[in-house]
Design a protein around this motif. Sequence first.
Motif, PDB file in Angstrom:
ATOM      1  N   LEU A  94       6.406  -4.322   3.810  1.00 50.61           N
ATOM      2  CA  LEU A  94       5.147  -4.341   3.017  1.00 50.61           C
ATOM      3  C   LEU A  94       5.269  -4.168   1.565  1.00 50.61           C
ATOM      4  N   ASP A  95       4.465  -4.810   0.619  1.00 53.26           N
ATOM      5  CA  ASP A  95       4.894  -4.515  -0.693  1.00 53.26           C
ATOM      6  C   ASP A  95       4.409  -3.067  -0.935  1.00 53.26           C
ATOM      7  N   ALA A  96       4.936  -2.544  -2.171  1.00 57.13           N
ATOM      8  CA  ALA A  96       5.142  -1.188  -2.599  1.00 57.13           C
ATOM      9  C   ALA A  96       3.379  -0.736  -2.434  1.00 57.13           C
ATOM     10  N   GLY A  97       2.580  -1.430  -2.941  1.00 56.52           N
ATOM     11  CA  GLY A  97       1.346  -0.909  -2.867  1.00 56.52           C
ATOM     12  C   GLY A  97       0.627  -0.481  -1.538  1.00 56.52           C
ATOM     13  N   LEU A  98       0.805  -1.561  -0.745  1.00 55.98           N
ATOM     14  CA  LEU A  98       0.447  -1.584   0.766  1.00 55.98           C
ATOM     15  C   LEU A  98       1.054  -0.298   1.523  1.00 55.98           C
ATOM     16  N   ARG A  99       2.480  -0.134   1.012  1.00 56.45           N
ATOM     17  CA  ARG A  99       3.392   0.706   2.026  1.00 56.45           C
ATOM     18  C   ARG A  99       2.583   2.177   1.965  1.00 56.45           C
ATOM     19  N   GLY A 100       2.146   2.629   0.764  1.00 55.71           N
ATOM     20  CA  GLY A 100       1.630   3.916   0.858  1.00 55.71           C
ATOM     21  C   GLY A 100       0.355   4.011   1.765  1.00 55.71           C
ATOM     22  N   GLU A 101      -0.386   3.214   1.688  1.00 58.48           N
ATOM     23  CA  GLU A 101      -1.441   3.078   2.498  1.00 58.48           C
ATOM     24  C   GLU A 101      -1.220   2.995   3.928  1.00 58.48           C
ATOM     25  N   MET A 102      -0.234   2.023   4.219  1.00 56.54           N
ATOM     26  CA  MET A 102      -0.017   1.892   5.545  1.00 56.54           C
ATOM     27  C   MET A 102       0.688   3.049   6.234  1.00 56.54           C
ATOM     28  N   ARG A 103       1.440   3.822   5.482  1.00 56.41           N
ATOM     29  CA  ARG A 103       2.144   5.077   5.968  1.00 56.41           C
ATOM     30  C   ARG A 103       0.903   6.120   6.252  1.00 56.41           C
ATOM     31  N   ARG A 104       0.042   6.173   5.448  1.00 53.21           N
ATOM     32  CA  ARG A 104      -1.076   7.190   5.612  1.00 53.21           C
ATOM     33  C   ARG A 104      -1.886   6.812   6.954  1.00 53.21           C
ATOM     34  N   PHE A 105      -2.329   5.578   6.945  1.00 50.99           N
ATOM     35  CA  PHE A 105      -2.977   4.962   8.111  1.00 50.99           C
ATOM     36  C   PHE A 105      -2.238   5.335   9.380  1.00 50.99           C
ATOM     37  N   THR A 106      -1.053   5.043   9.480  1.00 49.88           N
ATOM     38  CA  THR A 106      -0.191   5.130  10.746  1.00 49.88           C
ATOM     39  C   THR A 106      -0.042   6.651  11.011  1.00 49.88           C
ATOM     40  N   PHE A 107       0.383   7.288  10.147  1.00 50.89           N
ATOM     41  CA  PHE A 107       0.865   8.708  10.343  1.00 50.89           C
ATOM     42  C   PHE A 107      -0.548   9.449  10.712  1.00 50.89           C
ATOM     43  N   ASP A 108      -1.749   9.267  10.082  1.00 46.45           N
ATOM     44  CA  ASP A 108      -3.071   9.863  10.415  1.00 46.45           C
ATOM     45  C   ASP A 108      -3.371   9.598  11.923  1.00 46.45           C
ATOM     46  N   HIS A 109      -3.107   8.185  12.406  1.00 50.32           N
ATOM     47  CA  HIS A 109      -3.286   7.887  13.742  1.00 50.32           C
ATOM     48  C   HIS A 109      -2.855   8.605  14.742  1.00 50.32           C
ATOM     49  N   THR A 124      -3.588 -16.163   9.774  1.00 51.76           N
ATOM     50  CA  THR A 124      -4.480 -16.333   8.455  1.00 51.76           C
ATOM     51  C   THR A 124      -4.820 -14.975   8.051  1.00 51.76           C
ATOM     52  N   LEU A 125      -4.001 -14.030   8.800  1.00 57.20           N
ATOM     53  CA  LEU A 125      -4.371 -12.437   7.958  1.00 57.20           C
ATOM     54  C   LEU A 125      -3.393 -11.979   6.985  1.00 57.20           C
ATOM     55  N   SER A 126      -3.640 -11.118   6.163  1.00 52.61           N
ATOM     56  CA  SER A 126      -2.756 -10.454   5.077  1.00 52.61           C
ATOM     57  C   SER A 126      -1.836  -9.745   5.795  1.00 52.61           C
ATOM     58  N   GLY A 127      -0.755  -9.589   5.032  1.00 49.50           N
ATOM     59  CA  GLY A 127       0.364  -8.797   5.803  1.00 49.50           C
ATOM     60  C   GLY A 127      -0.348  -7.227   6.044  1.00 49.50           C
ATOM     61  N   GLY A 128      -1.177  -6.576   5.461  1.00 49.72           N
ATOM     62  CA  GLY A 128      -1.848  -5.237   5.739  1.00 49.72           C
ATOM     63  C   GLY A 128      -2.410  -5.326   6.797  1.00 49.72           C
ATOM     64  N   GLN A 129      -3.372  -6.426   6.818  1.00 51.87           N
ATOM     65  CA  GLN A 129      -4.024  -6.638   8.054  1.00 51.87           C
ATOM     66  C   GLN A 129      -3.583  -6.935   9.497  1.00 51.87           C
ATOM     67  N   ARG A 130      -2.546  -7.560   9.138  1.00 51.16           N
ATOM     68  CA  ARG A 130      -1.634  -7.919  10.368  1.00 51.16           C
ATOM     69  C   ARG A 130      -0.884  -6.651  10.877  1.00 51.16           C
ATOM     70  N   ALA A 131      -0.278  -6.050  10.112  1.00 52.55           N
ATOM     71  CA  ALA A 131       0.240  -4.587  10.318  1.00 52.55           C
ATOM     72  C   ALA A 131      -0.652  -3.575  11.011  1.00 52.55           C
ATOM     73  N   ARG A 132      -1.836  -3.503  10.534  1.00 52.49           N
ATOM     74  CA  ARG A 132      -2.853  -2.581  11.173  1.00 52.49           C
ATOM     75  C   ARG A 132      -3.342  -3.167  12.515  1.00 52.49           C
ATOM     76  N   ALA A 133      -3.352  -4.227  12.766  1.00 52.53           N
ATOM     77  CA  ALA A 133      -3.748  -4.877  14.001  1.00 52.53           C
ATOM     78  C   ALA A 133      -2.418  -4.516  14.798  1.00 52.53           C
TER      79      ALA A 133
END
Lengths: 568, 216
Positions: B167-182, B136-145
């Motif tokens: 991931l769709d284009a908008g989410l991709r940048g956000e997820m990259r930052r999130f991943t590499f920061d961690h 039931t989660l969105s694609g971005g939420q699933r990727a972060r989980a």
Amino acid sequence: MSHEGRLLRAGVLAVVGLGLITPIAIGLWQTGRAALGILPALGRNVASLDSWHELVALPGFATSLRLTLVTGLGSTLLSVLLATGFCAAVHARMTSASGARMLTPFLAIPHAAMAVGLAFVMAPSGWIARMMAPVAGWDRPPDFATVNDGWGLALTFGLMVKEVPFLLLVILSALSQIPVARQMAAGRALGYGRGIVWIKIIMPQVWPLIRLPVWVVLAYALSVVDMAIILGPSNPPTLAVAVTRWFTDADPTMILPASAGAILQAMIVGLAVALLLIAEKVGKRLGRWWIRRGGRGLSAEPGLWAASAVVMAMMAVGLLAMLSLVVWSLAWRWSFPQVLPESWSLKPWTNAQGGWMRALSTTLLLAGATAGLSLALAIAWLEGEDRARRSRAPWAEALIYLPLLIPQIGFLYGLNVGFLQIGLSGGITAVIWAQVLFVFPYVMIALSDPWRALDPRMIHAAAALGSGRGRRLWAVKLPVLIRPILTATAIGVAVSVAQYLPTLFMGAGRVATLTTEAVTLSSGSDRRVTGVYATLQAGLPFAAYLAALLIPAILHRNRRALSGASAT
Amino acid sequence: MSLDLDALSIRSAHGGALFSPLSLQVPAGHVVTVMGPSGVGKSTLLDAIGGHLAHGFHLTGTVRLNGCDVTGLPAEARRIGLMFQDALLFPHLSIGDNLAFGLPPSLRGRAHRRAAVEAALSQGGLAGLYERDPATLSGGQRARAALMRTLLAEPAALLLDEPFSKLDAGLRGEMRRFTFDHVKSRAVPTLMVTHDPDDAAAAGGPVIALKGLISP
């Protein structure tokens, strides 16, 4: 690196080899010896062909042989044609999942129960005659044999009612692997009609995927015993029934020609499969020639619709047959032209309570034990493949199908001789062992595809999180695969409940199940009691399928990805 | 912490090597990107490093983690985390239980474990979603989980297999930052395979081109 995997695989191989393959080999060996006249128990120690001469000289042998060939080959051929035609006509309107749901009752009900129901419906005093009576002006059952007819038509029909749904399921699942809609569009755009595209483009791709199941159907139809006793001609009966009678004859020397008949039965199946292979080769040649000519052909549509109509009619009769089991078990007074009983009663159930309770508990014990053992072995086998990271070798696949392709009558007598030598015969253990030979292949086949469809990356993810082999199996694979596991178990239960010959031979008449009782009672006159046993016999697999549907839905009620039909 | 590959080479069942022997070092907190056309064996390379190689592939060379040779260890003993383009959350477990699945057993006590998972959930912007069905989660939420699940297992190295491509284009940048920061804040050596140059640019580390030797 995969030491544990090797140990597991070696264990599985040993169990399959010793538990499943060796018994079949011993059974064939012992039966073959008796077929050559060697039967130490009767003091016969010299090989000769006398048993074969005796077999051929037995009254009705030629007729039995002809009946077997006509009903076995005929029902299989017609079933394949009808199932193919039906799929061609309705495939676009039916998904694989909804088709499977619709077919479930037909797959779950044992052959014997379906046969009893069909006899109730088709007999001169059956439902169809009762419905026609007002029109035809009958006040007594008409005087012609619609069941147990000398041509074996009722038996052929009965086999088809069971085999067409099985083939439909197999074809539908094969079609789900082929981009049918796009190929249909491409073919029609080139000027071929729908039916012709189906025959020229789709079927040649489907056939390799359904070849083995068709062989299984053919082997079964040629050697069926329980359904042939209930619906087939009785004197002389089909070869498999005749051989069963000779084996159980009061005169022990009849074992010699019976063994020859059993080996002949196995040879017939072998020859029939070979015939099918040759037909496939020839068909391929002819088909290629036909396709290269590029003829757009006439429309095959009327044929397809006729096939669908026949299939629908057959299913309607099949449903009527299932219903008639329940109705008869609750009927009290039901004289001929009446369409429904004049009075209803639970007495058939209460009067025979002791008998059916015993048979039911024995059947439940057998079903639980055989399905459980088969499931454990199937999971161990599949997990062994995973741990070795190997796909299945063709010979291993052949091992799984082997018990389904060799006629039961061909080796069960010999297997019983083997069981006698180790003191197992006549007990519940021997029956469980013999049934597992036939339950395991179905459980294994049902579980293999869903197991392999599990995304290996999900298991890699679990390993990368530090979970070992055991935890990956118990905490990830098994819970995720709970639905196909329970479905495979339900299929195992259905197969076990339906077993007739293994129970008869290995139980030495001392193990009574719902199926052996229903078959015995079907020749008697009291339809009510027969109805009780057949209802229970059909009800048990239904209950197992229902449980397989409900348990995952309840367990995973909050998990959208698992409460539906897919496993990934 | 560092992940070292030494003359790593993979031969397929039919005998040919997939790519020329690969040697590289990934220091802690750095992201090394391996690029190459599809079919060259990028995913197979990650399988080999993580211990998931399928039957029929033969590995030569060594994989070292903090100087220790892990080439002979089974996947579960390597402590090498793995992320795919799909989140691959276990469908039978809730989001929180998916994260708890990765939590090392050395962390004892129900309350402690629950607290660790809740903390990871809020770090991943998933606070309050412990009991939710992954489907039931969105694609971005699933990727972060999925990333939080992997990080909770305290990996000594991390492998990313085209992690942002679905991931769709908008989410991709956000997820990259999130991943590499961690990755950087935890100082985990990370190896990423991708065919998207933007991924490599965002990772900011060295880029290695994987050249195929045979067609697959």
